[in-house]
Design an enzyme around this catalytic site. Structure first.
Site, PDB file in Angstrom:
ATOM      1  N   HIS A 277      52.039 -15.903   0.595  1.00 44.13           N
ATOM      2  CA  HIS A 277      53.396 -16.264   1.017  1.00 44.13           C
ATOM      3  C   HIS A 277      54.235 -16.707  -0.190  1.00 44.13           C
ATOM      4  O   HIS A 277      55.021 -17.656  -0.089  1.00 44.13           O
ATOM      5  CB  HIS A 277      53.341 -17.376   2.072  1.00 44.13           C
ATOM      6  CG  HIS A 277      52.777 -16.935   3.388  1.00 44.13           C
ATOM      7  ND1 HIS A 277      53.526 -16.294   4.349  1.00 44.13           N
ATOM      8  CD2 HIS A 277      51.522 -17.048   3.900  1.00 44.13           C
ATOM      9  CE1 HIS A 277      52.761 -16.029   5.407  1.00 44.13           C
ATOM     10  NE2 HIS A 277      51.530 -16.465   5.148  1.00 44.13           N
ATOM     11  N   ASP A 340      47.207 -20.184   4.202  1.00 40.49           N
ATOM     12  CA  ASP A 340      46.956 -19.189   5.252  1.00 40.49           C
ATOM     13  C   ASP A 340      47.263 -17.779   4.757  1.00 40.49           C
ATOM     14  O   ASP A 340      48.034 -17.581   3.826  1.00 40.49           O
ATOM     15  CB  ASP A 340      47.798 -19.501   6.493  1.00 40.49           C
ATOM     16  CG  ASP A 340      49.289 -19.442   6.211  1.00 40.49           C
ATOM     17  OD1 ASP A 340      49.705 -19.916   5.130  1.00 40.49           O
ATOM     18  OD2 ASP A 340      50.043 -18.926   7.052  1.00 40.49           O
ATOM     19  N   GLU A 341      46.670 -16.826   5.400  1.00 43.58           N
ATOM     20  CA  GLU A 341      47.011 -15.408   5.285  1.00 43.58           C
ATOM     21  C   GLU A 341      47.083 -14.914   3.838  1.00 43.58           C
ATOM     22  O   GLU A 341      47.972 -14.147   3.462  1.00 43.58           O
ATOM     23  CB  GLU A 341      48.332 -15.130   6.011  1.00 43.58           C
ATOM     24  CG  GLU A 341      48.227 -15.418   7.510  1.00 43.58           C
ATOM     25  CD  GLU A 341      49.539 -15.327   8.248  1.00 43.58           C
ATOM     26  OE1 GLU A 341      49.524 -14.976   9.434  1.00 43.58           O
ATOM     27  OE2 GLU A 341      50.595 -15.644   7.641  1.00 43.58           O
ATOM     28  N   ALA A 342      46.115 -15.355   3.031  1.00 47.23           N
ATOM     29  CA  ALA A 342      46.035 -14.891   1.637  1.00 47.23           C
ATOM     30  C   ALA A 342      45.167 -13.646   1.588  1.00 47.23           C
ATOM     31  O   ALA A 342      44.090 -13.611   0.976  1.00 47.23           O
ATOM     32  CB  ALA A 342      45.475 -15.998   0.755  1.00 47.23           C
TER      33      ALA A 342
END
Length: 532
Positions: A277, A340-342
């Protein structure tokens, strides 16, 4: 600003309130049983009323913090009543005169158990006066939020209303269940100016929420000025979803938000989302990217495609500088580091970067908060995981809890305020499911996640992501009434949890929102009173 609840008011017209069985129909005294969040105990005194008049005064203990709460109370009540409501302190041995609202710093005579020691209060209403007692000014502040609910709904008006301003007689003893009670506002996908954030703060305060999580950075925008890395805001802050102009907070803006929130007993939790992100940061400083090349600004809504350069020491200089400046601006104990969401990193690289980031936070004398994907990283004493999954089991989180981590409960299918209410909702998303008011209310944060006992639950937070949210009216429409349901779960004892009772109490609050010009979704689950 109108309180018309957007398109949904046409799709789902308000349902008439039942003629019997609702406490909202029982006169002035019923307001004592309509308080949200539900107090620990309520003891009405039938037939007794206190009348707020032009001669009413506000008295507080001789303490600056108590006096500030008294001034806050006067500021809340003066616009609608038109009364002067002078505020003054009492000496330790003074007896409050008749026709006063008195805020006393002293232990409540019937203290309630609480995980937040300074949150409890006792409120007594007689025909002669209202007295709020608490061990701390924070407790007094929460008592004031209850008192405003005991007055007629018109007390929320910004112009003088006729009254009468009666408060039902009785006693409320109260304290919070969880220490952390919060909401998150994503200002990265769409930017919201400082006054919009302050308005959101006021709406958290009225239902005794005490943490504002600001999602300050993401692929679409960087929203906080960092003196040592100025292009983060100047370039990274110049975009948002759908190609708008974006924006960012100066450090003075951020201080204003922090101070305004603190005056309302709300702690700001800033988030710098790492290691993914990060496209907005990379577009400003290409040296942080894995290939050393600045990517184009991003205005879409996909996730998981960006990452900082794990092996570059320049990345950790960047993290240290950013978190250092933010820590200096943030008096609260928490720094949220995302996690998150790496998807671009394997488990080894993810562990490498997040282990170092956690140690950087600890070196700033702050407590690490991260999304629950942070769980497999090394344990840092005191760290907090924010659970946003949609299942009731996560072994990584349970393992981290066994090492001493605490958890903020934000299950995506219960608390995510950006989820649609129904298939007909025009705003929001549905990847975590549809979340109506009952779904937001009917769960217990203390028993929700396997392997996470109630004593390891720090609290509850309702996030609002803003991929589809562009205006204050849309924020409020997606927030109300679901945030109120989450606020009750975070504050009230589990023994008070009762959907049928809550829906009736919630219905009685819609006139307050109308007078306060708050947009809301008129859910057909709730027996709203007829519109006037």
């Amino acid at each position: 600003m109108s309180s018309a609840p957007l398109e949904q008011s046409r799709t789902h017209p308000p349902v008439p309130r039942p003629r019997t069985g609702s406490p909202a129909l029982d006169g002035v005294g019923s307001r004592l049983t309509e308080v949200i969040p539900a107090p620990v105990s309520v003891r009405p005194t039938p037939g007794v009323r206190y009348l707020l008049t032009a001669g009413t005064t506000i008295r507080t203990s001789d303490d600056p913090a108590a006096l500030a709460v008294g001034e806050h109370l006067a500021d809340l009540l003066r616009p609608a009543t038109g009364h002067p409501l002078p505020v003054a302190t009492l000496a330790a041995d003074d007896t409050p005169p008749a026709d006063t609202v008195t805020l006393l710093l002293e232990p409540a005579t019937e203290p309630a158990p609480a995980t937040e020691p300074d949150g409890g209060y006792r409120l007594d209403v007689t025909a002669e006066q209202v007295v709020i007692r608490a061990a701390t000014a924070t407790g007094l502040f929460y008592g004031v939020q209850t008192l405003r609910q005991l007055l007629p709904a018109e007390i929320e008006s910004t112009t003088v209303a006729p009254g009468p301003w009666e408060v039902p007689g009785g006693q409320i003893v109260d304290a919070p269940r969880f220490a952390y009670r919060g909401a998150m506002l994503d200002v990265s996908r769409h930017f919201f100016e400082m006054p919009d954030v302050l308005r959101f703060v006021d709406q958290l305060a009225r239902y005794k929420l005490n943490h504002l999580h600001l999602h300050l950075t993401d692929d679409q925008g960087w929203r906080i000025a960092i003196a040592s890395w100025p292009r983060l805001a100047e370039i990274g802050g110049a975009t948002e979803v759908d190609g708008g102009t974006g924006g960012y907070y100066t450090q003075a803006d951020y201080r204003t938000i922090v101070e305004y929130a603190a005056a309302r007993r709300i702690t700001v939790v800033p988030e710098i989302d790492l290691p993914g992100h990060t496209n907005a940061a990379l577009s400003a400083y290409g040296e942080l990217a894995p290939d050393g090349v600045a990517p184009a600004p991003y205005t879409g809504t996909e996730v998981g495609f960006s990452s900082v350069a794990v092996a570059s020491e320049r990345t950790y200089d960047f993290v240290d500088d950013v978190l250092g400046e933010l820590a200096a601006l943030t008096p609260g104990p928490y720094l949220h580091i995302g996690g998150d969401e790496a998807f671009k990193l394997d488990a080894t690289d993810y562990g490498t970067v997040m282990n170092r980031v956690q140690r950087i936070v600890a070196a700033k004398s702050k407590t690490v908060v991260g999304w629950h994907q942070l769980a497999p990283a090394e344990h840092v004493p005191g760290r907090v995981l924010q659970y946003w999954g949609t299942t009731t089991s996560d072994e990584n989180v349970a393992s981290a809890v066994r090492q001493g981590a605490r958890v903020i409960m934000s299950p995506g299918n219960r608390t995510y305020l950006d989820m649609k209410y129904t298939d007909a909702t025009t705003l929001g998303q549905d990847w975590a499911g549809l979340i109506d008011v009952r779904t937001a209310y009917d769960w217990d944060p203390g028993t929700y996640l396997d392997g996470v006992p109630a004593e390891s639950v720090l609290g509850v937070e309702a996030p609002l992501w803003t991929e589809t949210i562009r205006t204050v009216a849309e924020i409020e429409f997606m927030t109300y009434p679901r945030l109120v349901a989450v606020a009750e779960l975070a504050w009230s004892p589990a023994t008070t949890h009762d959907w049928d009772n809550f829906r009736l109490r919630l219905a009685a609050h819609s006139p307050r929102w109308t007078h306060a010009n708050i947009h809301f979704h008129p859910s057909p689950e709730i027996p709203w009173p007829p519109t006037q």
